[in-house]
Scaffold this active site. Sequence first.
Site, PDB file in Angstrom:
ATOM      1  NE  ARG A 195      -4.342  -1.096   0.146  1.00 26.15           N
ATOM      2  CZ  ARG A 195      -4.572  -2.090  -0.713  1.00 26.15           C
ATOM      3  NH1 ARG A 195      -3.667  -2.402  -1.626  1.00 26.15           N
ATOM      4  NH2 ARG A 195      -5.702  -2.761  -0.690  1.00 26.15           N
TER       5      ARG A 195
ATOM      6  CG  HIS B 299      -3.233  -0.050  -6.565  1.00 20.23           C
ATOM      7  ND1 HIS B 299      -3.550   0.574  -5.376  1.00 20.23           N
ATOM      8  CD2 HIS B 299      -3.483  -1.372  -6.346  1.00 20.23           C
ATOM      9  CE1 HIS B 299      -3.966  -0.327  -4.492  1.00 20.23           C
ATOM     10  NE2 HIS B 299      -3.932  -1.522  -5.070  1.00 20.23           N
TER      11      HIS B 299
HETATM   12  P1  NDP Z   1      -2.008 -11.212   4.840  1.00 19.43           P
HETATM   13  O1  NDP Z   1      -2.899 -10.637   5.883  1.00 19.43           O
HETATM   14  O2  NDP Z   1      -2.218 -12.629   4.428  1.00 19.43           O
HETATM   15  O3  NDP Z   1      -0.483 -11.078   5.309  1.00 19.43           O
HETATM   16  C1  NDP Z   1       0.008  -9.917   5.910  1.00 19.43           C
HETATM   17  C2  NDP Z   1       1.445 -10.157   6.343  1.00 19.43           C
HETATM   18  O4  NDP Z   1       1.972  -8.922   6.842  1.00 19.43           O
HETATM   19  C3  NDP Z   1       1.554 -11.185   7.483  1.00 19.43           C
HETATM   20  O5  NDP Z   1       2.689 -11.983   7.300  1.00 19.43           O
HETATM   21  C4  NDP Z   1       1.711 -10.289   8.706  1.00 19.43           C
HETATM   22  O6  NDP Z   1       2.432 -10.878   9.777  1.00 19.43           O
HETATM   23  C5  NDP Z   1       2.525  -9.148   8.139  1.00 19.43           C
HETATM   24  N1  NDP Z   1       2.381  -7.968   8.984  1.00 19.43           N
HETATM   25  C6  NDP Z   1       1.256  -7.264   9.272  1.00 19.43           C
HETATM   26  N2  NDP Z   1       1.534  -6.272  10.136  1.00 19.43           N
HETATM   27  C7  NDP Z   1       2.863  -6.356  10.398  1.00 19.43           C
HETATM   28  C8  NDP Z   1       3.745  -5.619  11.224  1.00 19.43           C
HETATM   29  N3  NDP Z   1       3.317  -4.586  11.973  1.00 19.43           N
HETATM   30  N4  NDP Z   1       5.039  -5.986  11.260  1.00 19.43           N
HETATM   31  C9  NDP Z   1       5.479  -7.032  10.535  1.00 19.43           C
HETATM   32  N5  NDP Z   1       4.690  -7.787   9.725  1.00 19.43           N
HETATM   33  C10 NDP Z   1       3.400  -7.442   9.668  1.00 19.43           C
HETATM   34  O7  NDP Z   1      -2.111 -10.245   3.592  1.00 19.43           O
HETATM   35  P2  NDP Z   1      -1.866 -10.590   2.045  1.00 19.43           P
HETATM   36  O8  NDP Z   1      -0.556 -11.258   1.914  1.00 19.43           O
HETATM   37  O9  NDP Z   1      -3.049 -11.274   1.473  1.00 19.43           O
HETATM   38  O10 NDP Z   1      -1.843  -9.112   1.424  1.00 19.43           O
HETATM   39  C11 NDP Z   1      -0.930  -8.142   1.863  1.00 19.43           C
HETATM   40  C12 NDP Z   1      -1.325  -6.778   1.333  1.00 19.43           C
HETATM   41  O11 NDP Z   1      -1.066  -6.687  -0.059  1.00 19.43           O
HETATM   42  C13 NDP Z   1      -2.802  -6.420   1.442  1.00 19.43           C
HETATM   43  O12 NDP Z   1      -3.151  -6.023   2.743  1.00 19.43           O
HETATM   44  C14 NDP Z   1      -2.918  -5.301   0.440  1.00 19.43           C
HETATM   45  O13 NDP Z   1      -2.668  -4.061   1.074  1.00 19.43           O
HETATM   46  C15 NDP Z   1      -1.800  -5.583  -0.555  1.00 19.43           C
HETATM   47  N6  NDP Z   1      -2.326  -5.896  -1.885  1.00 19.43           N
HETATM   48  C16 NDP Z   1      -1.962  -5.095  -2.924  1.00 19.43           C
HETATM   49  C17 NDP Z   1      -2.429  -5.350  -4.186  1.00 19.43           C
HETATM   50  C18 NDP Z   1      -2.020  -4.507  -5.334  1.00 19.43           C
HETATM   51  O14 NDP Z   1      -2.607  -4.631  -6.406  1.00 19.43           O
HETATM   52  N7  NDP Z   1      -1.023  -3.658  -5.201  1.00 19.43           N
HETATM   53  C19 NDP Z   1      -3.320  -6.482  -4.452  1.00 19.43           C
HETATM   54  C20 NDP Z   1      -3.628  -7.257  -3.303  1.00 19.43           C
HETATM   55  C21 NDP Z   1      -3.149  -6.960  -2.056  1.00 19.43           C
HETATM   56  P3  NDP Z   1       1.887 -12.180  10.545  1.00 19.43           P
HETATM   57  O15 NDP Z   1       2.057 -13.315   9.558  1.00 19.43           O
HETATM   58  O16 NDP Z   1       2.779 -12.313  11.706  1.00 19.43           O
HETATM   59  O17 NDP Z   1       0.448 -11.910  10.859  1.00 19.43           O
HETATM   60  C1  OXD Z   2      -6.364  -5.375  -3.148  1.00 17.57           C
HETATM   61  C2  OXD Z   2      -5.832  -4.455  -4.162  1.00 17.57           C
HETATM   62  O1  OXD Z   2      -6.269  -5.093  -1.953  1.00 17.57           O
HETATM   63  O2  OXD Z   2      -6.083  -4.668  -5.366  1.00 17.57           O
HETATM   64  O3  OXD Z   2      -6.909  -6.432  -3.547  1.00 17.57           O
HETATM   65  O4  OXD Z   2      -5.116  -3.511  -3.809  1.00 17.57           O
END
Ligand code: NDP
Ligand code: OXD
Length: 314
Positions: free
Chosen positions: A229, A277
């Site tokens: 993000r 994005h």
């Molecule tokens: P998940 O919720 O499956 O994974 C999030 C990961 O981030 C976990 O490993 C979590 O740790 C870690 N995390 C969260 N907070 C912290 C912190 N404070 N410190 C360290 N690690 C942290 O999310 P996804 O993998 O499914 O997606 C991640 C993000 O990708 C989404 O939230 C979205 O913002 C972004 N995204 C962007 C897209 C785009 O088109 N650019 C498309 C889709 C998603 P833990 O395992 O310990 O909980």
């Molecule tokens: C999502 C994105 O969160 O596209 O799926 O950013």
Amino acid sequence: MSLLLAMTGWHVEDWRARFQALLPEMPIVTLGEPFDRRAVHYVASWKHPPGSLAGLPNLAAIFSLGAGVDFLFADDRLPEAPVARVVDPDLTTRMSEYIVLHCLMILRQQRRYDRQQREKLWDDDRDQPAARSVRIGLMGLGQLGLDAAHKLQVMGFDVAGWSRSPKTVEGMPTYAGLEAMPEFLARTDILVSLLPLTPDTRGVINATLLAGLAQDGRLGGPYLVNAGRGGLQVEADILAALEAGALKGATLDVFETEPLPVESPLWSHPAVTVTPHNSAMSEPLAVATLIATQIRRHQAGEPLEHLVDPTKGY
Ligand code: NDP
Ligand code: OXD
């Protein structure tokens, strides 16, 4: 019992048609029309106008139309209802394609050869590093981060991961929490961010973090790839690190302000790659099918899947 579609920037009528085909018996209403707020049991949202979901007394669940949910928790009038997000193999695969593509573009200096082609310049690098000598650090080891990590390993990269809670991943060093961050950064030549945006992660990609990246790697300086993000990054700090040579390049799919304003220096910086994005566009039919399945599960008394924890914000 109705489903409310609440979105900005997307064609709501296309989504209505998709959901209506999947849930023919369910009235589908949209924010732009009069509807009975008491009848709304489900909401499917992508960046709904803040406050627009307040006053839905029988709401049973809110479905994000994407993987991220930061836009939901940014609404301080969000009704108290379980929040579920998209977890979809199609989306995950697309994100891994993006991450592998851009790490390989960095490894193989593709931007340089693009420039050289425009200049008709035949100039080779005889000291090109192998993937195995390039260390990638993945911030975020969730649905997307883990898949990308494994696919980067298939390409031969030396991958480590960082998450909030400790993890054991076979064949990959992992680090957890802020205390482990310096060690993680110090072994990172390409930092890949797949973190969610939460109060804890906002602005995490800042001057301090960038200064901690490895300067002794085979790429001649560290690179950043952020597809999580835009709120994770401080763009002024990225530009300053690029100018100072502390960062060699950045590939950004997400921005503090989207669409990226035309006056942003990121657009024309020679070391920055900008994508709009779209690293992992959600395939609309797959997303609608996932949410329709969730609604059917809920109606059958089964638990919802892919719920997020509102206290963590992801
Ligand atoms: P998940 O919720 O499956 O994974 C999030 C990961 O981030 C976990 O490993 C979590 O740790 C870690 N995390 C969260 N907070 C912290 C912190 N404070 N410190 C360290 N690690 C942290 O999310 P996804 O993998 O499914 O997606 C991640 C993000 O990708 C989404 O939230 C979205 O913002 C972004 N995204 C962007 C897209 C785009 O088109 N650019 C498309 C889709 C998603 P833990 O395992 O310990 O909980
Ligand atoms: C999502 C994105 O969160 O596209 O799926 O950013």
